[in-house]
Design an enzyme around this catalytic site. Structure first.
Site, PDB file in Angstrom:
ATOM      1  CG  ASN A  10      41.560  61.649  15.096  1.00  0.00           C
ATOM      2  OD1 ASN A  10      41.226  61.348  13.945  1.00  0.00           O
ATOM      3  ND2 ASN A  10      42.042  60.772  15.930  1.00  0.00           N
ATOM      4  CD  GLN A  37      40.370  66.376  17.488  1.00  0.00           C
ATOM      5  OE1 GLN A  37      40.777  67.521  17.628  1.00  0.00           O
ATOM      6  NE2 GLN A  37      40.754  65.379  18.281  1.00  0.00           N
ATOM      7  CB  CYS A  58      42.845  56.864  20.659  1.00  0.00           C
ATOM      8  SG  CYS A  58      41.781  57.970  21.596  1.00  0.00           S
TER       9      CYS A  58
END
Lengths: 397, 397
Positions: free
Chosen positions: A163, A200, A347
């Protein structure tokens, strides 16, 4: 999109979240106020809700080339699907190997949803975990994996594409190594299970779970122009992970709770659109061209260096270190100029910690704290990329 | 609403699911395609998303009269919130009482989300569970609760109002008994925690968690004209339940995963509307009047009997046994006539098991298999109730 200074925004953070495609919004629309039945109800409205849930399930099944509808378990997020895979495999293994502590192999560059689940199991003495390193290119060394495998291994969880740096892991090769090792070791059970977080990758790469050779695969709605609040876990036929949420027995007893019909319908439409988009070679080629054009310009700036492999990388991802610069000032400046980019994963951003991914590539903390992620989407224009480059270039002068 | 024969539907299954209020749909609308930022992102779009999530959190905080924003944890469903309460309390207790097996007190008439979580803990030797009985009126005997309490009790989980028969439990009284018992026993810790599943109560009863005296409280979006796919768990300040989903540290580290911004905004608007609706004495009075009018007519039919208390009951709930009738034929006939009612909870309907709630009232399996739930909503009209009665009456002739 505009910000509160009514400034036109340049959104280059598609890896953090994508807007919902207008066609997905339309697909969801009837299910809020009109077709609002509970799929658990036996009457007409319930049956209709159940039908559209399974219709969406069929679309996900097709997307990942699953054997049957029951291979697709809808969850509330990809994080939940990752947790379900990690805890579910560990508990499933424990149930069938009473006196053996499950061993998990994962990587140091995984998403926090996998890493933190593994750490929690370790902390509670419920699993032993090997964290594979990645090379400077962001790719896991398959020899390390072979060395780590043991008859106690319950799960190998390796993400399809990273990611932060977009590094594409050789999942099919990894699965093949595990299958060969099992054959060689005379292991005939389903253990270790192979999980890949394909969140992703889903918008760009081949998602055929059977070709990839994985048992468990995670996807997310809001990374592929679908809604937030829904994800799915592919669970290969016949494998035994421990069920997740308990209650009304929904999702084949694996994940209880009233099915969020509109979101599930939205995810179904989103995977269809994703499949369409990535099936066009032109779309990928054009994105790569735009991405590389920007990247080449960025790399002419002194002190700018690419993190991870250039070749084995998602076509929408740039991640560059801006060394010897006041990184925080740059990030604030970009945000004030209406540019949405990221200093790591969304995140982890809140924690203000240096990127664990950049650290795992062998980079120092300074570099891990001064890396910029720029991710393109299907709505990205050449002009946005040019404008972004000019804004950044001015700032770095 | 119409079915596939283009027949006007009579929806009387509001306890299974409600349509999303048009105002809630409007409130969610900007967050699909326009304001789609990830609340974890540090740029403008992320911060805006975070602001609206906390704005909704403030609304839930007000709805349940919590102390602070961090008392509200958004989940993907009420089932998830119930699981989080039960497992989280058991694991939290285990962490602070290493050698004591946690004891849970719940009731035989709870929702499956609580019951199945308890059974799973029992099965794995992780908790001992006492299931309190309910009287014929559907109300738990508080003396039984007092007898069950012990210093090993980690959690008391008793629903606020039952989903099948609408029986309202005396939660404030129950909490007071537990607090008195703790004082008497010299227990100064937070254990046992008190949880109530307030999913069905939220639209009708006072939701002040502090006045109720509970530590944990579950609500759901789609039972109060909000969206499916979102719920919330109130967690009182200072108590320690074990975190649920692992990953990016969202929801104060209690429940990881990208926040589903539109759904959270929708839940925020839904609790405001629920508060408005129930604050009007006329709304409740009119619903009670309609409900009682229908119930009185139903009770004139030979063989029809009310399940549970008439007085201590949600104003929208009717649950009657249709004894000495071919119940399945009646259910199929009603569905064919365009009537949406239920033979139990939507969550359990699929399993075709006799209602565990009706059984727990001391009724026989036959009655538990032939009970009809009719639940009114804010859109229910007198005409719908009259039409339903006529259809049923004709069928029973």
């Amino acid at each position: 999109m505009k910000n509160n200074q009514n400034q036109k925004l340049i959104y280059l953070d598609y890896a953090a979240s994508t807007p919902v495609d207008a066609e997905v919004v339309s697909a969801m629309a009837p299910y809020w106020t009109e077709e609002f039945g509970n799929p658990g109800s036996l009457h007409f409205m319930g049956q209709e809700a159940r039908r559209v849930v399974d219709d969406a399930r069929e679309k996900i099944k097709k997307f990942v080339n699953a054997d049957s509808l029951r291979n697709i378990i809808f969850t509330g997020s990809a994080t939940e699907a990752d947790n379900m895979a990690v805890y579910g495999a560990a508990r499933g293994f424990t149930n069938s190997h009473r006196l053996v502590m499950p061993h998990i192999i994962t990587t140091a560059i995984e998403h926090e949803a996998v890493l933190e689940s593994c750490r929690d199991l370790e902390k509670n003495g419920l699993a032993r975990v090997t964290y594979l390193k990645a090379g400077k290119d962001g790719i896991v060394d398959v020899a390390d994996l072979e060395n780590a495998l043991s008859p106690e291994t319950a799960l190998v969880s390796i993400m399809y594409a990273n990611n932060e740096i977009g590094a594409i892991q050789p999942i099919a090769e990894i699965a093949e190594i595990i299958h060969q090792w099992k054959k060689f070791s005379g292991i005939v059970s389903d253990w270790p299970l192979i999980h890949t977080d394909a969140v992703q990758a889903a918008g760009f790469l081949n998602m055929d779970a059977r070709k990839l050779g994985v048992d468990l695969l995670t996807i997310s709605g809001h990374k592929i122009y679908g809604p937030k609040g829904v994800g799915a876990l592919y669970v290969r036929d016949g494998i035994n992970i421990y069920p997740w949420l308990r209650g009304g027995g929904q999702e084949y007893g694996m994940r209880a709770g009233t099915e969020p019909v509109p979101l599930i319908v939205g995810l179904g439409r989103a995977v269809e659109l994703a499949e369409q988009w990535k099936s066009s070679a032109d779309n990928i080629k054009n994105m790569l061209k735009s991405r590389d054009h920007l990247l080449d310009k960025l790399l002419t700036i002194p002190g700018v260096a690419l993190n991870g492999s250039r070749e084995r990388r998602l076509p929408n991802n740039i991640n560059v270190a801006l060394t010897n610069r006041d990184f925080d000032t740059i990030m604030i400046g970009l945000s004030q100029a209406g540019v949405c980019v990221s200093s790591g994963s969304a995140c982890a951003a809140r924690g203000q910690k240096p990127s664990h991914v950049i650290l795992a590539l062998g980079c120092d903390e300074k570099r891990a704290r001064s890396s910029l992620r720029v991710t393109l989407g299907k709505y990205t224009t050449e002009k946005e990329l040019d404008d972004f480059y000019k804004i950044l270039q001015n700032m770095l002068k």
